[in-house]
Design a protein around this motif. Structure first.
Motif, PDB file in Angstrom:
ATOM      1  N   ASP A 212       5.633   3.612  -6.014  1.00 39.75           N
ATOM      2  CA  ASP A 212       5.581   3.600  -7.409  1.00 39.75           C
ATOM      3  C   ASP A 212       4.459   4.351  -7.768  1.00 39.75           C
ATOM      4  O   ASP A 212       4.638   5.078  -8.841  1.00 39.75           O
ATOM      5  CB  ASP A 212       5.407   2.097  -7.548  1.00 39.75           C
ATOM      6  N   MET A 213       3.446   4.486  -7.127  1.00 40.87           N
ATOM      7  CA  MET A 213       2.216   5.357  -7.646  1.00 40.87           C
ATOM      8  C   MET A 213       2.549   6.912  -7.470  1.00 40.87           C
ATOM      9  O   MET A 213       2.200   7.689  -8.423  1.00 40.87           O
ATOM     10  CB  MET A 213       1.213   5.073  -6.682  1.00 40.87           C
ATOM     11  N   GLN A 214       3.365   6.922  -6.432  1.00 38.90           N
ATOM     12  CA  GLN A 214       3.873   8.405  -6.506  1.00 38.90           C
ATOM     13  C   GLN A 214       4.973   8.813  -7.580  1.00 38.90           C
ATOM     14  O   GLN A 214       4.804   9.846  -8.271  1.00 38.90           O
ATOM     15  CB  GLN A 214       4.568   8.764  -5.213  1.00 38.90           C
ATOM     16  N   ARG A 215       5.578   7.601  -7.887  1.00 39.92           N
ATOM     17  CA  ARG A 215       6.510   7.804  -9.126  1.00 39.92           C
ATOM     18  C   ARG A 215       5.789   8.015 -10.407  1.00 39.92           C
ATOM     19  O   ARG A 215       6.268   8.882 -11.613  1.00 39.92           O
ATOM     20  CB  ARG A 215       7.670   6.924  -9.259  1.00 39.92           C
ATOM     21  N   SER A 216       4.743   7.171 -10.562  1.00 39.68           N
ATOM     22  CA  SER A 216       3.946   7.302 -11.866  1.00 39.68           C
ATOM     23  C   SER A 216       3.216   8.585 -11.941  1.00 39.68           C
ATOM     24  O   SER A 216       3.092   9.051 -13.072  1.00 39.68           O
ATOM     25  CB  SER A 216       2.883   6.144 -11.805  1.00 39.68           C
ATOM     26  N   LEU A 217       2.717   9.279 -10.926  1.00 36.15           N
ATOM     27  CA  LEU A 217       2.156  10.627 -10.895  1.00 36.15           C
ATOM     28  C   LEU A 217       3.015  11.531 -11.296  1.00 36.15           C
ATOM     29  O   LEU A 217       2.820  12.402 -12.100  1.00 36.15           O
ATOM     30  CB  LEU A 217       1.569  10.808  -9.522  1.00 36.15           C
TER      31      LEU A 217
END
Length: 238
Positions: free
Chosen positions: A92-97
């Motif tokens: 999810d952090m990668q997607r948010s980035l």
């Protein structure tokens, strides 16, 4: 006490990770605002703090050679659940980035995401210039400053996952679940069996079909059809 503490930390981490996942789904949509980006930053920081604390507790417990077999099995189950939370958090952090870079809040020419009400009246402009809007303008582009920090935190979470595998070797496929495999299918099959048994019992109570009654019903139906046909013919001839 250590097991209960780990369960409490893992439960908090699970809820925070789920909340972060829900927030990430709105990035780039009509509800994407600076308030959302700030909430994302706070939520992921809280999730990282809980992940560090949970990982430290579980590592100490699983590296204890005097741990009983039952206790070790329970801590291994918690460890597998903890690993799943970290995997979801990293994704999810990668997607948010990725979404944050693709949909900046303040584009130089034209914003990619338009939210709120647009108009030329002074009333709309007055509502837009609220205290929160003025504070956001004074702070500058929050998302531009937050993206490099988010990128560093993604790398930190990935390193945390690698360190976990190095410190504690708990393959996920070796951990046994509390519930037996296929228990849900067995329960549903038992319910279906009970329903079929109930249907058989109803048929048995109803009894077998009587041939004489069936013949009488057939003759009555035939006579009724002939009578209706004759009535239609009479009506047409008259």
């Amino acid at each position: 006490m250590a097991r209960e503490e780990c369960k409490a930390l893992l439960d908090a981490l699970n809820k925070t990770t789920a909340c972060y996942h829900h927030l990430v789904l709105t990035v780039g949509g009509s509800a994407d605002t600076q308030d959302l980006r700030e909430e994302l930053q706070k939520t992921r920081q809280k999730a990282r703090e809980l992940a560090v604390a949970t990982g430290a507790r579980l590592t100490v417990a699983l590296r204890d050679r005097g741990l009983a077999t039952e206790e070790r099995a329970e801590f291994e189950r918690l460890w597998v659940a903890f690993s799943g939370c970290l995997d979801l958090l990293e994704a999810d952090m990668q997607r948010s980035l990725t979404l944050g870079a693709a949909f900046p809040l303040h584009a130089p020419r034209r914003p990619l995401v338009r939210t709120g009400v647009a108009g030329g009246s002074s009333a709309v402009a007055a509502r837009a210039l609220s205290a929160r809007s003025l504070r956001h303008e004074a702070e500058g582009d929050f998302d531009v400053a937050d993206l490099p920090e988010l990128e560093r935190e993604v790398l930190q979470v990935g390193k945390m996952i690698d360190d976990m595998e190095m410190k504690v070797n708990v393959p996920r496929w070796t951990v046994q679940a509390r519930q037996a495999a296929g228990a849900e299918l067995l329960l549903s099959g038992a319910s279906a069996g009970a329903s079929s048994v109930g249907g058989i019992s109803v048929q048995e109570r109803a009894g077998p079909c009587d041939p004489s009654k069936a013949l009488a019903a057939t003759v009555f139906s035939a006579v009724l059809l002939v009578a209706v046909a004759l009535a239609l013919c009479v009506a047409k001839l008259s």
